[in-house]
Design an enzyme around this catalytic site. Structure first.
Site, PDB file in Angstrom:
ATOM      1  N   ASP A 171      52.103  42.359  38.031  1.00  0.00           N
ATOM      2  CA  ASP A 171      53.216  41.413  38.082  1.00  0.00           C
ATOM      3  C   ASP A 171      54.578  41.925  37.595  1.00  0.00           C
ATOM      4  O   ASP A 171      55.566  41.801  38.284  1.00  0.00           O
ATOM      5  CB  ASP A 171      52.861  40.165  37.270  1.00  0.00           C
ATOM      6  CG  ASP A 171      51.459  39.665  37.575  1.00  0.00           C
ATOM      7  OD1 ASP A 171      50.779  40.245  38.436  1.00  0.00           O
ATOM      8  OD2 ASP A 171      51.038  38.678  36.955  1.00  0.00           O
ATOM      9  N   GLU A 402      41.897  41.443  28.016  1.00  0.00           N
ATOM     10  CA  GLU A 402      42.485  41.570  29.359  1.00  0.00           C
ATOM     11  C   GLU A 402      43.097  42.964  29.548  1.00  0.00           C
ATOM     12  O   GLU A 402      42.960  43.564  30.608  1.00  0.00           O
ATOM     13  CB  GLU A 402      43.557  40.483  29.503  1.00  0.00           C
ATOM     14  CG  GLU A 402      44.172  40.327  30.862  1.00  0.00           C
ATOM     15  CD  GLU A 402      45.196  39.191  30.898  1.00  0.00           C
ATOM     16  OE1 GLU A 402      45.482  38.590  29.826  1.00  0.00           O
ATOM     17  OE2 GLU A 402      45.717  38.901  31.988  1.00  0.00           O
TER      18      GLU A 402
HETATM   19  C1  9WN Z   1      49.358  35.700  38.033  1.00  0.00           C
HETATM   20  C2  9WN Z   1      44.160  36.853  36.581  1.00  0.00           C
HETATM   21  C3  9WN Z   1      45.479  37.477  36.957  1.00  0.00           C
HETATM   22  C4  9WN Z   1      45.314  38.887  37.562  1.00  0.00           C
HETATM   23  C5  9WN Z   1      46.653  39.611  37.695  1.00  0.00           C
HETATM   24  C6  9WN Z   1      47.353  39.596  36.350  1.00  0.00           C
HETATM   25  C7  9WN Z   1      47.539  38.151  35.872  1.00  0.00           C
HETATM   26  C8  9WN Z   1      48.629  36.047  36.746  1.00  0.00           C
HETATM   27  C9  9WN Z   1      49.433  35.563  35.553  1.00  0.00           C
HETATM   28  O1  9WN Z   1      46.283  37.516  35.765  1.00  0.00           O
HETATM   29  O2  9WN Z   1      48.431  37.489  36.760  1.00  0.00           O
HETATM   30  O3  9WN Z   1      48.560  36.028  39.132  1.00  0.00           O
HETATM   31  O4  9WN Z   1      49.530  34.336  35.396  1.00  0.00           O
HETATM   32  O5  9WN Z   1      49.985  36.368  34.794  1.00  0.00           O
HETATM   33  O6  9WN Z   1      48.578  40.265  36.410  1.00  0.00           O
HETATM   34  O7  9WN Z   1      46.464  40.933  38.134  1.00  0.00           O
HETATM   35  O8  9WN Z   1      44.708  38.784  38.805  1.00  0.00           O
HETATM   36  O9  9WN Z   1      43.429  37.697  35.738  1.00  0.00           O
END
Ligand code: 9WN
Length: 438
Positions: A171, A402
């Site tokens: 992101d 994470e």
């Molecule tokens: C937005 C769920 C997701 C991962 C992504 C990570 C994070 C989300 C957020 O979490 O993104 O999609 O709200 O920050 O960057 O890679 O799929 O684990």
């Protein structure tokens, strides 16, 4: 902690995060089903409840749109409101082919499901229920690839573009800073919103509020164009040909071709896509000075010249030549020799490296899994062993988080990882790596 204990804890976490049909990435921070998370999570299910892998992927594909897109979030609950942006903010009814039951987001994420399917098939090659499932889901996975080639490749290069940083899975990577800087934020027209993530995770480990304004701006841009209209390519200040997404697409194409050949399913279209994608990836994304594959900024018509984790996925997708693979392997060994855990998500020598903040430096478990696979493929088993051992050491010392600190000297001062705890893909990748011989 013994490896046996790690395996037990990983299974417990996956059971805890199971929601009778799909898995949440972590209990509070991400209360729905995420696209590429669910693929990696199946790797874990395979060791203790293999039928869950079938249910997981069927749940994910229940959110597929008519255009083939698998959205990045499937909102299995319409009443759960603890995540921003929720299904009502996305308002996907602007697209007549958008799935409404269940509700979904309007963008996608890296298409890992083809190669995950092949991993599962290799584990259960003669299981009737499993074979029936693979045959039934195969055309849906192919259709999800067709989405990239139809809607995200207007110049028919074989390389898909992404317009929202969330689609890249990375992101707030510094990779997207220059593209994001083109966005003109007008606070008077940006819809009001309240972030939920910073109530649940440390602010310093999450994207900044300025980055969130840009995420919201891009969401609104997509919505204005029904999330798949040609206007996105014409108007978006952010147009990214991402290494990770295209490598994963290529890896999944190849897996689907092998599955199709084994089960007597049509692979003609996949083979055409694949030939063109591999060629373009090699020709357009390699950067000799940096000795890595780079993303490409389609708006600026230039490579995004940084060393970062996405370039390394050319190994798992088997795109790199032997010489290129040697260079990527040298890069990882150099980091190891300089006191970093493998593999930092961004160039540790760049001023934009931030060892704490999300995709701007930390170690990500599912990326280590992919890189481990790639290194093994090219015969770099000593480096693969470091990737695996670094990852297991971090989990043992800091828990199933994470993401993690990349600098060993800093990590030694910490007793936990970053972001959300009891994380699903972390647990699944631990389980799978523990079962590898070396
Ligand atoms: C937005 C769920 C997701 C991962 C992504 C990570 C994070 C989300 C957020 O979490 O993104 O999609 O709200 O920050 O960057 O890679 O799929 O684990």
């Amino acid at each position: 902690m013994l490896y046996q204990d790690l395996a037990e804890e990983a299974e417990q976490i996956l059971r805890l995060n199971w929601r009778d049909g799909f898995t949440v990435p972590t209990n509070k921070l991400y209360p729905f089903q995420w696209n590429w998370d669910s693929g990696f999570t199946c790797l874990g299910h395979a060791y203790f409840e293999p039928k869950w892998a079938i249910r997981e992927l069927n749940s994910l594909f229940s959110g597929q749109w008519e255009n083939g897109m698998i959205p990045h979030i499937i909102f299995h609950s319409e009443t759960e409101t603890s995540y921003f942006p929720n299904h009502d903010f996305w308002n996907t009814t602007v697209n007549p082919g958008a799935q409404q039951k269940p509700k979904t987001s309007g963008i996608t994420q890296p298409p890992v499901h083809g190669f995950i399917l092949e991993k599962l098939l290799a584990k259960f090659p003669n299981d009737g229920a499993f074979l029936a499932f693979v045959k039934a889901i195969f055309p849906k996975v192919v259709h999800s690839h067709r989405f990239f080639y139809t809607y995200r490749d207007p110049k028919r290069e074989g390389l898909a573009f992404l317009y929202h940083p969330w689609e890249t899975g990375r992101d707030n990577s510094p990779l997207w800073d220059e593209s994001n800087a083109r966005i003109q934020i007008d606070k008077s027209t940006l819809p009001a919103y309240t972030r939920q993530d910073t109530k649940l995770a440390d602010k310093k480990e999450r994207p900044t509020s300025d980055q969130y304004d840009r995420f919201v701006y891009m969401l609104e841009l997509g919505k204005r164009h029904q999330y798949d209209g040609e206007g996105i390519f014409e108007e978006s200040p952010v147009l990214l040909q991402d290494t990770l997404t295209n490598a994963v697409l290529i890896q999944s194409n190849q897996s689907l071709i092998r599955i199709g050949e084994r089960l007597g399913l049509d692979t003609g279209e996949l083979k055409e896509w694949q030939a063109q994608s591999v060629k373009s990836f090699r020709e357009k994304l390699w950067n000799e000075n940096l000795a890595t594959f780079t993303c490409y900024d389609l708006r600026k018509e230039a490579q995004i010249e940084y060393k970062e984790i996405g370039g390394l996925t050319a190994l798992s997708a088997e795109i790199a030549t032997k010489d290129q693979a040697d260079k990527l392997n040298d890069y990882l060994n150099d980091l190891h020799n300089r006191g970093y855990y493998l593999c930092p998500s961004f160039d540790v020598d760049d001023p934009l490296f931030d060892s704490k903040r999300y995709w701007r430096g930390p170690i990500w478990p599912q990326m280590n899994w992919l890189i481990y696979e790639g290194l093994q493929h090219y015969g770099f088993s000593a480096t693969a062993k470091i990737v695996k051992e670094d990852f297991l050491e971090l989990i043992t010392k800091q828990g199933f988080y994470e993401y993690f600190e990349a600098q060993k000297s800093v990590a030694a001062q910490l007793d936990k990882g970053y972001g959300g705890g009891q994380f699903s893909w972390t647990s699944a990748c631990v389980l799978d790596l523990l079962h590898k011989d070396q």
